[in-house]
Design a protein around this motif. Sequence first.
Motif, short mmCIF file in Angstrom:
data_model
loop_
_atom_site.label_atom_id
_atom_site.label_comp_id
_atom_site.label_asym_id
_atom_site.label_seq_id
_atom_site.Cartn_x
_atom_site.Cartn_y
_atom_site.Cartn_z
N ARG A 90 0.83 -1.20 0.00
CA ARG A 90 0.00 0.00 0.00
C ARG A 90 0.87 1.26 0.00
O ARG A 90 2.07 1.20 0.23
CB ARG A 90 -0.91 0.01 1.23
CG ARG A 90 -1.77 -1.23 1.37
CD ARG A 90 -2.48 -1.26 2.70
NE ARG A 90 -1.55 -1.20 3.81
CZ ARG A 90 -1.89 -1.00 5.08
NH1 ARG A 90 -3.15 -0.83 5.40
NH2 ARG A 90 -0.99 -0.97 6.04
N GLU A 91 0.24 2.39 -0.28
CA GLU A 91 0.85 3.73 -0.21
C GLU A 91 1.93 3.98 -1.26
O GLU A 91 2.14 5.12 -1.68
CB GLU A 91 1.43 4.03 1.19
CG GLU A 91 0.44 4.05 2.30
CD GLU A 91 0.36 2.74 3.05
OE1 GLU A 91 -0.64 2.52 3.75
OE2 GLU A 91 1.30 1.93 2.92
N TRP A 110 6.36 3.12 0.28
CA TRP A 110 5.61 3.55 1.46
C TRP A 110 6.52 4.00 2.60
O TRP A 110 6.20 4.94 3.33
CB TRP A 110 4.67 2.44 1.95
CG TRP A 110 5.32 1.13 2.26
CD1 TRP A 110 5.54 0.09 1.40
CD2 TRP A 110 5.82 0.68 3.53
NE1 TRP A 110 6.15 -0.97 2.04
CE2 TRP A 110 6.34 -0.63 3.35
CE3 TRP A 110 5.88 1.26 4.80
CZ2 TRP A 110 6.92 -1.36 4.39
CZ3 TRP A 110 6.46 0.54 5.83
CH2 TRP A 110 6.96 -0.75 5.63
N LEU A 139 -6.44 9.62 8.94
CA LEU A 139 -4.98 9.55 8.93
C LEU A 139 -4.35 10.89 9.29
O LEU A 139 -4.89 11.95 8.94
CB LEU A 139 -4.47 9.14 7.54
CG LEU A 139 -5.11 7.90 6.91
CD1 LEU A 139 -4.59 7.72 5.49
CD2 LEU A 139 -4.82 6.65 7.75
N PHE A 145 1.94 8.26 3.73
CA PHE A 145 0.79 8.14 2.86
C PHE A 145 1.02 8.75 1.47
O PHE A 145 1.88 9.60 1.27
CB PHE A 145 -0.43 8.75 3.55
CG PHE A 145 -0.66 8.16 4.91
CD1 PHE A 145 -0.94 6.82 5.06
CD2 PHE A 145 -0.52 8.94 6.05
CE1 PHE A 145 -1.11 6.26 6.33
CE2 PHE A 145 -0.69 8.40 7.31
CZ PHE A 145 -0.98 7.05 7.45
N ASN A 197 -6.97 0.40 -0.73
CA ASN A 197 -5.79 1.17 -1.16
C ASN A 197 -6.07 2.67 -1.13
O ASN A 197 -5.22 3.46 -0.73
CB ASN A 197 -5.35 0.73 -2.56
CG ASN A 197 -4.45 -0.49 -2.52
OD1 ASN A 197 -3.34 -0.44 -2.01
ND2 ASN A 197 -4.93 -1.60 -3.06
N SER A 199 -7.99 4.19 0.83
CA SER A 199 -8.06 4.66 2.21
C SER A 199 -6.68 4.98 2.78
O SER A 199 -6.57 5.59 3.84
CB SER A 199 -8.75 3.61 3.10
OG SER A 199 -7.90 2.51 3.36
N ARG A 200 -5.61 4.60 2.06
CA ARG A 200 -4.25 4.83 2.55
C ARG A 200 -3.56 6.01 1.84
O ARG A 200 -2.37 6.21 2.01
CB ARG A 200 -3.41 3.57 2.33
CG ARG A 200 -4.09 2.32 2.79
CD ARG A 200 -4.36 2.34 4.25
NE ARG A 200 -3.13 2.41 5.00
CZ ARG A 200 -3.05 2.42 6.32
NH1 ARG A 200 -4.17 2.41 7.03
NH2 ARG A 200 -1.89 2.48 6.93
N THR A 299 -9.05 3.22 9.55
CA THR A 299 -8.95 2.84 8.14
C THR A 299 -10.10 1.91 7.78
O THR A 299 -10.99 1.65 8.59
CB THR A 299 -7.57 2.19 7.86
OG1 THR A 299 -7.35 2.10 6.47
CG2 THR A 299 -7.46 0.81 8.50
N SER A 317 0.65 0.65 12.29
CA SER A 317 1.64 0.30 11.27
C SER A 317 3.05 0.43 11.84
O SER A 317 3.38 1.46 12.43
CB SER A 317 1.50 1.23 10.05
OG SER A 317 0.18 1.22 9.56
#
Length: 523
Positions: A90-91, A110, A139, A145, A197, A199-200, A299, A317
């Motif tokens: 992700r990110e 990321w 976030l 991000f 994805n 949402s990140r 999230t 995370s």
Amino acid sequence: MSKESEFFIGSIDQGTTSTRFIIYDGSAKAIASHQIEFTQFYPVAGWVEHDPMEILESVRICIAKALDKATAEGYNIDCGLKAIGITNQRETSVIWSKSTGLPLYNAIVWMDARTSSICRKLEKELAGGRNHFEPSCGLPVSTYFSATKLLWLLENVEPVRDAVKKGDALFGTVDSWLIWNMTGGVKNGVHVTDVSNASRTMLMNLKTLNWDEDTLKTLKIPPVLLPKIVSNSEVIGNIATGWPIPGVPIAGCLGDQHAAMLGQACKRGEAKSTYGTGAFILLNTGADLVHSKHGLLTTLAFKLGPSAPTNYALEGSIAIAGAAVQWLRDGLGIIQSSAEIEELASKVDSTGGVYFVPAFNGLFAPWWRDDARGVCVGMTRFTNKSHICRAVLESMCFQVKDVLDSMHKDAGEKGEVKNEKGEFLLRVDGGATVNNLLMQIQADILGSPVLRPEDIETTALGAAYAAGLAVGVWTQDQIFATEEKAKTARTFHPTLDDDLRKKKVESWCKAVERTFDLADLSL
């Protein structure tokens, strides 16, 4: 689930250091797979990049090789492959030319920390400071991000600025890059991302599941750059000619941690921790959007169809987990292979007072300190490489405990499911969980059980589940039937004395504090 092999589901698992393609049969058993590692680039201290074209080619090769392996075993994949799912790191952000199909810059990963000055500037300028966008996206402003990575690209890369002016630029996370290319690329490729994805990125509104207009205006990001947001389980498009499996639908897409949550069949009140390059702990909060007061992220868990209800999650995370083991191997040469760390760490029954905090690019949840840097404290002449190896394993487990402590506070008693003994069970997965010592240390530091499934690669399995669900080969009841899975799982129970656990946690917290405000040390 059916034990027949009349149909198959494929899963692309595109991670931070490697790509895999796994083929599952009707009973959700992996029958063939292929994996390729790809290059990570470190052009400047704190920067981490990938070559998007290398990632794309790794997917192509993995699909072809896995198909060859399955065919060699006698499986008729050509007639039986019903769909594929995609799960991805992700990110990590890619921007490319719509007309040529070529990336305009390397993918910014990321964990890359180059946007720290952009983050500091935003914190000063925005009325809500670091948490200005939190009410809409869940976030904080962070280097982590995608939005800040896009801002850096717009500010610093001339080919990106030119392409944006001409209307020739497309932006997305790795899922978007793969899907666009696999569904045709410059010939009408589908430009989408999924809700997990999205949402990140820091740009999606968690309530509407659309790009947040106010955020885009504030950050001056052109909406035309962004992909369409879809659910995690629906037919997105068919694979184009020129790929090994043309015509097969792409029917599932999730960020890696959300896919692992689905692969673990986490229902409301249940949590999982995935141990990979980093470590990621998610607690399914069901339909409730829980805004953390203890350093966690709000999230999305998953949305299994366009009309399906949305499941949300709390997430912690951790930037460096398995990557610290890779550092021992590649950076220091203390071990020759990642598997060797368990043998070395087992030669001692404690770290001898050594605490290692792998804040190589800062600390993520629950600390959120991008000024932190790695430390190893408590060393004496007694210290040897076995103590260092054990301290590295413990560092993963302490970080997971930090997150879970925050999670327990945010979720409360009503937000968690416990077993008949009143214990909160942590489900674990990912490559590092093959290390039995690591899992036992994790249970000891948590003071509660850890459950490891028979198949630890639940990320790929989750993407397969989503794709299979979309094309009707599996139902949600089948996916979330956990009784059979529990029979083959292994549970690690804590054995550490409570008083010693408390003292070790206090020492860990002291070590974490030593990492703060070290980013500006002179070279």
